[in-house]
Design a protein around this motif. Sequence first.
Motif, PDB file in Angstrom:
ATOM      1  N   GLY A   1       0.796  -1.222   0.000  1.00 63.66           N
ATOM      2  CA  GLY A   1       0.000   0.000   0.000  1.00 63.66           C
ATOM      3  C   GLY A   1       0.822   1.263   0.000  1.00 63.66           C
ATOM      4  O   GLY A   1       0.283   2.374   0.121  1.00 63.66           O
ATOM      5  N   ARG A   2       2.135   1.134  -0.137  1.00 60.99           N
ATOM      6  CA  ARG A   2       3.003   2.306  -0.132  1.00 60.99           C
ATOM      7  C   ARG A   2       2.891   3.050  -1.455  1.00 60.99           C
ATOM      8  O   ARG A   2       2.870   2.451  -2.529  1.00 60.99           O
ATOM      9  N   ARG A   3       2.831   4.372  -1.367  1.00 57.56           N
ATOM     10  CA  ARG A   3       2.638   5.211  -2.555  1.00 57.56           C
ATOM     11  C   ARG A   3       3.972   5.691  -3.106  1.00 57.56           C
ATOM     12  O   ARG A   3       4.887   6.038  -2.367  1.00 57.56           O
ATOM     13  N   TYR A   4       4.056   5.719  -4.436  1.00 60.64           N
ATOM     14  CA  TYR A   4       5.248   6.204  -5.129  1.00 60.64           C
ATOM     15  C   TYR A   4       4.846   7.226  -6.181  1.00 60.64           C
ATOM     16  O   TYR A   4       3.853   7.036  -6.901  1.00 60.64           O
ATOM     17  N   LEU A   5       5.615   8.270  -6.303  1.00 63.83           N
ATOM     18  CA  LEU A   5       5.425   9.230  -7.391  1.00 63.83           C
ATOM     19  C   LEU A   5       6.065   8.647  -8.653  1.00 63.83           C
ATOM     20  O   LEU A   5       7.255   8.327  -8.662  1.00 63.83           O
ATOM     21  N   ASP A   6       5.284   8.502  -9.692  1.00 60.38           N
ATOM     22  CA  ASP A   6       5.778   7.886 -10.914  1.00 60.38           C
ATOM     23  C   ASP A   6       6.398   8.940 -11.822  1.00 60.38           C
ATOM     24  O   ASP A   6       5.705   9.661 -12.531  1.00 60.38           O
ATOM     25  N   GLY A   7       7.718   9.009 -11.814  1.00 61.22           N
ATOM     26  CA  GLY A   7       8.435   9.944 -12.672  1.00 61.22           C
ATOM     27  C   GLY A   7       8.934   9.312 -13.951  1.00 61.22           C
ATOM     28  O   GLY A   7       9.713   9.922 -14.683  1.00 61.22           O
TER      29      GLY A   7
ATOM     30  N   ILE B   1      23.949   5.383 -23.172  1.00 57.74           N
ATOM     31  CA  ILE B   1      24.834   4.285 -23.518  1.00 57.74           C
ATOM     32  C   ILE B   1      25.735   3.892 -22.352  1.00 57.74           C
ATOM     33  O   ILE B   1      26.199   2.754 -22.257  1.00 57.74           O
ATOM     34  N   TYR B   2      25.963   4.819 -21.413  1.00 53.19           N
ATOM     35  CA  TYR B   2      26.783   4.522 -20.242  1.00 53.19           C
ATOM     36  C   TYR B   2      25.942   4.254 -18.995  1.00 53.19           C
ATOM     37  O   TYR B   2      26.479   4.130 -17.894  1.00 53.19           O
ATOM     38  N   SER B   3      24.623   4.209 -19.146  1.00 53.22           N
ATOM     39  CA  SER B   3      23.701   3.984 -18.023  1.00 53.22           C
ATOM     40  C   SER B   3      23.898   4.990 -16.898  1.00 53.22           C
ATOM     41  O   SER B   3      23.788   4.652 -15.717  1.00 53.22           O
ATOM     42  N   ASN B   4      24.162   6.229 -17.259  1.00 48.30           N
ATOM     43  CA  ASN B   4      24.427   7.259 -16.241  1.00 48.30           C
ATOM     44  C   ASN B   4      23.494   8.456 -16.373  1.00 48.30           C
ATOM     45  O   ASN B   4      23.815   9.556 -15.916  1.00 48.30           O
ATOM     46  N   VAL B   5      22.340   8.247 -17.002  1.00 44.11           N
ATOM     47  CA  VAL B   5      21.387   9.343 -17.210  1.00 44.11           C
ATOM     48  C   VAL B   5      20.047   8.981 -16.582  1.00 44.11           C
ATOM     49  O   VAL B   5      19.498   7.909 -16.834  1.00 44.11           O
ATOM     50  N   PHE B   6      19.521   9.877 -15.758  1.00 39.02           N
ATOM     51  CA  PHE B   6      18.170   9.712 -15.234  1.00 39.02           C
ATOM     52  C   PHE B   6      17.177  10.107 -16.324  1.00 39.02           C
ATOM     53  O   PHE B   6      17.280  11.196 -16.898  1.00 39.02           O
ATOM     54  N   ARG B   7      16.239   9.234 -16.594  1.00 37.33           N
ATOM     55  CA  ARG B   7      15.171   9.526 -17.557  1.00 37.33           C
ATOM     56  C   ARG B   7      13.909   9.902 -16.781  1.00 37.33           C
ATOM     57  O   ARG B   7      13.365   9.091 -16.032  1.00 37.33           O
ATOM     58  N   ILE B   8      13.453  11.124 -16.964  1.00 38.80           N
ATOM     59  CA  ILE B   8      12.292  11.631 -16.236  1.00 38.80           C
ATOM     60  C   ILE B   8      11.176  11.866 -17.242  1.00 38.80           C
ATOM     61  O   ILE B   8      11.190  12.832 -18.003  1.00 38.80           O
ATOM     62  N   THR B   9      10.219  10.952 -17.267  1.00 38.44           N
ATOM     63  CA  THR B   9       9.133  10.998 -18.250  1.00 38.44           C
ATOM     64  C   THR B   9       7.805  10.675 -17.571  1.00 38.44           C
ATOM     65  O   THR B   9       7.206   9.630 -17.822  1.00 38.44           O
ATOM     66  N   PRO B  10       7.331  11.550 -16.695  1.00 37.13           N
ATOM     67  CA  PRO B  10       6.143  11.244 -15.896  1.00 37.13           C
ATOM     68  C   PRO B  10       4.852  11.386 -16.687  1.00 37.13           C
ATOM     69  O   PRO B  10       4.846  11.905 -17.815  1.00 37.13           O
ATOM     70  N   PRO B  11       3.732  10.944 -16.121  1.00 39.32           N
ATOM     71  CA  PRO B  11       2.427  11.240 -16.717  1.00 39.32           C
ATOM     72  C   PRO B  11       2.253  12.745 -16.880  1.00 39.32           C
ATOM     73  O   PRO B  11       2.789  13.534 -16.094  1.00 39.32           O
ATOM     74  N   LEU B  12       1.501  13.143 -17.890  1.00 34.88           N
ATOM     75  CA  LEU B  12       1.381  14.564 -18.206  1.00 34.88           C
ATOM     76  C   LEU B  12       0.527  15.335 -17.203  1.00 34.88           C
ATOM     77  O   LEU B  12       0.409  16.559 -17.311  1.00 34.88           O
ATOM     78  N   CYS B  13      -0.056  14.642 -16.232  1.00 37.04           N
ATOM     79  CA  CYS B  13      -0.838  15.311 -15.189  1.00 37.04           C
ATOM     80  C   CYS B  13       0.018  15.680 -13.982  1.00 37.04           C
ATOM     81  O   CYS B  13      -0.501  16.150 -12.964  1.00 37.04           O
ATOM     82  N   PHE B  14       1.322  15.487 -14.075  1.00 34.56           N
ATOM     83  CA  PHE B  14       2.273  15.873 -13.027  1.00 34.56           C
ATOM     84  C   PHE B  14       2.048  17.324 -12.622  1.00 34.56           C
ATOM     85  O   PHE B  14       1.811  18.190 -13.466  1.00 34.56           O
ATOM     86  N   THR B  15       2.163  17.607 -11.325  1.00 35.66           N
ATOM     87  CA  THR B  15       1.955  18.960 -10.812  1.00 35.66           C
ATOM     88  C   THR B  15       3.282  19.582 -10.361  1.00 35.66           C
ATOM     89  O   THR B  15       4.300  18.895 -10.248  1.00 35.66           O
ATOM     90  N   LYS B  16       3.255  20.876 -10.063  1.00 29.81           N
ATOM     91  CA  LYS B  16       4.456  21.537  -9.539  1.00 29.81           C
ATOM     92  C   LYS B  16       4.851  20.954  -8.192  1.00 29.81           C
ATOM     93  O   LYS B  16       6.049  20.861  -7.879  1.00 29.81           O
ATOM     94  N   GLU B  17       3.850  20.564  -7.389  1.00 34.76           N
ATOM     95  CA  GLU B  17       4.163  19.938  -6.103  1.00 34.76           C
ATOM     96  C   GLU B  17       4.884  18.609  -6.317  1.00 34.76           C
ATOM     97  O   GLU B  17       5.816  18.257  -5.582  1.00 34.76           O
ATOM     98  N   ASP B  18       4.457  17.862  -7.345  1.00 39.70           N
ATOM     99  CA  ASP B  18       5.145  16.619  -7.680  1.00 39.70           C
ATOM    100  C   ASP B  18       6.573  16.893  -8.128  1.00 39.70           C
ATOM    101  O   ASP B  18       7.514  16.179  -7.750  1.00 39.70           O
ATOM    102  N   ALA B  19       6.730  17.935  -8.935  1.00 36.61           N
ATOM    103  CA  ALA B  19       8.066  18.305  -9.413  1.00 36.61           C
ATOM    104  C   ALA B  19       8.977  18.654  -8.248  1.00 36.61           C
ATOM    105  O   ALA B  19      10.145  18.250  -8.204  1.00 36.61           O
ATOM    106  N   ASP B  20       8.449  19.396  -7.285  1.00 29.04           N
ATOM    107  CA  ASP B  20       9.242  19.750  -6.108  1.00 29.04           C
ATOM    108  C   ASP B  20       9.664  18.505  -5.330  1.00 29.04           C
ATOM    109  O   ASP B  20      10.816  18.390  -4.898  1.00 29.04           O
ATOM    110  N   PHE B  21       8.737  17.588  -5.155  1.00 26.76           N
ATOM    111  CA  PHE B  21       9.043  16.369  -4.416  1.00 26.76           C
ATOM    112  C   PHE B  21      10.120  15.552  -5.135  1.00 26.76           C
ATOM    113  O   PHE B  21      11.061  15.046  -4.512  1.00 26.76           O
ATOM    114  N   LEU B  22      10.003  15.437  -6.451  1.00 26.13           N
ATOM    115  CA  LEU B  22      10.999  14.687  -7.228  1.00 26.13           C
ATOM    116  C   LEU B  22      12.388  15.308  -7.078  1.00 26.13           C
ATOM    117  O   LEU B  22      13.373  14.610  -6.814  1.00 26.13           O
ATOM    118  N   VAL B  23      12.464  16.625  -7.243  1.00 29.78           N
ATOM    119  CA  VAL B  23      13.766  17.293  -7.157  1.00 29.78           C
ATOM    120  C   VAL B  23      14.318  17.237  -5.732  1.00 29.78           C
ATOM    121  O   VAL B  23      15.524  17.028  -5.529  1.00 29.78           O
TER     122      VAL B  23
END
Length: 488
Positions: free
Chosen positions: A106-112, A456-478
């Motif tokens: 039941g733990r919640r995760y922000l899907d980025g 190619i070096y597996s050293n890049v974070f890919r951030i591709t969240p659902p398009l309903c992401f909010t500024k509050e979600d963005a703050d939490f991710l960062v």
Amino acid sequence: MEGVDGGEEGVADAEGDEGLGDLVGDEARLANTGEKDGARGGEEENDVTFPKMPPFDFSPPPYNGPTVDEIMAKRKAYLSPSLFHLYKKPLNVVDGKRQYLFDDEGRRYLDGFGGIATVGCGHCHPDVVEAIVNQTKRLQHSTVLYLNSAIADFAEALASKLPSDLNVVLFTNSGTEANELALMMAKLYTGSHDIISLRNGYHGNAAGTMGATGQSVWKYNVVQSGTHHALNPDPYRGVFGSDGEKYAKDVQDLIEYGTSGNVAAFVSETIQGVGGIVELAPGYLPPVYSSIKKAGGLCIADEVQAGFARTGSHFWSFEAQGVTPDIVTMAKGIGNGIPLGAVVTTPEIAKVLTRRNYFNTFGGNPVCTAAGLAVLRVIEKENLQENAHVVGSYLKDRLTALKNKYEIIGDVRGRGFMLGVELVTDRQQKTPAKAETAHVLDQMKELGVLIGRGGIYSNVFRITPPLCFTKEDADFLVDAMDYSVSKT
């Protein structure tokens, strides 16, 4: 076949992960179970805000299914040994709602990550679910040999989103299928066989698309002939920086030195997804498209990851380069998770398939196309393209501020909700920080944030969240990234 294109993430590296896991475990659980409310404003520690998950009015039903160990045992016994999981401790996701996912506890995760740039409208969007259920109740499948309004209505709506000449839609089941079909059509139409694609690009893992893909990690030792890989117009790592026209000359050189002078097609993503969210250098595609046209070839835009409003500034990523392709391929965001892909082209090019019989049993399935039409309507109704632009720009600004704070962050790039953060151990040498990337990825999961990993070096974070992401979600991710990087 597209479902595995996050594979370069692999299993997170184990070394050095134990300490931070102990530090954040208990606090992270509090932060995302609702015992600490609010979008931000956690306790400060060494000028780093402890991340606090925004409140969300939804609780999933209790989970009574198999345990993680039971599922892993079945995977090992019955599924391909090529499958992998992303984290040190495998994540068992059982519920989704909008921009959030829930595990078996039941733990919640922000899907980025959005299911690898697939979930655009949000998990289990009621309008999309309703369209799927209603169509399933009436007719799950028949065949395109019979008439049905679902496929025709969606084709019409989809064509309206593209330049007027691109009005013939051919449905497939995935992005790999769409790219395979597009490459075959180009060869048939032009009578040529040479394909030009980009180093670092990804287009699928079938016969033709594997050849067009420009990363060895995705290429098995099978015959892959007739493809020429041009210099990647990568503004961060490329030899010419952000000078798109200099990279474009390499395509002309390939035509002159590597082919008969005639080519079938040039295929590229405008923002490379699997390759690490690399946005092609400005001004690159116009001269490349010109060179390809002069060589008798067609221009194929791969919009599998970047399409359907994800980039915010445009509905299709190729629009940012001011070009009009001959063929557009798409999948992922087209159905919000339903297996669906498409090729859109001109009537003249589409006629090549009438030379023989072309048929796809499930391409245009009524349930899938009903879902696709619902997705288009949700994007418009909820103004998700504008949200991707506004919130995505805000998120990129905050990530850029992190780059100025930490030497390990070498680059922040992309647009809208297709963003990349590259980690390096040396900014001058741009030495890939692969182990550190895996470590931070795993710790962000412990804090309640899910993002992808690529390059190619597996050293890049890919951030591709659902398009309903909010500024509050963005703050939490960062904030979660800030906290995790500060402990690295």
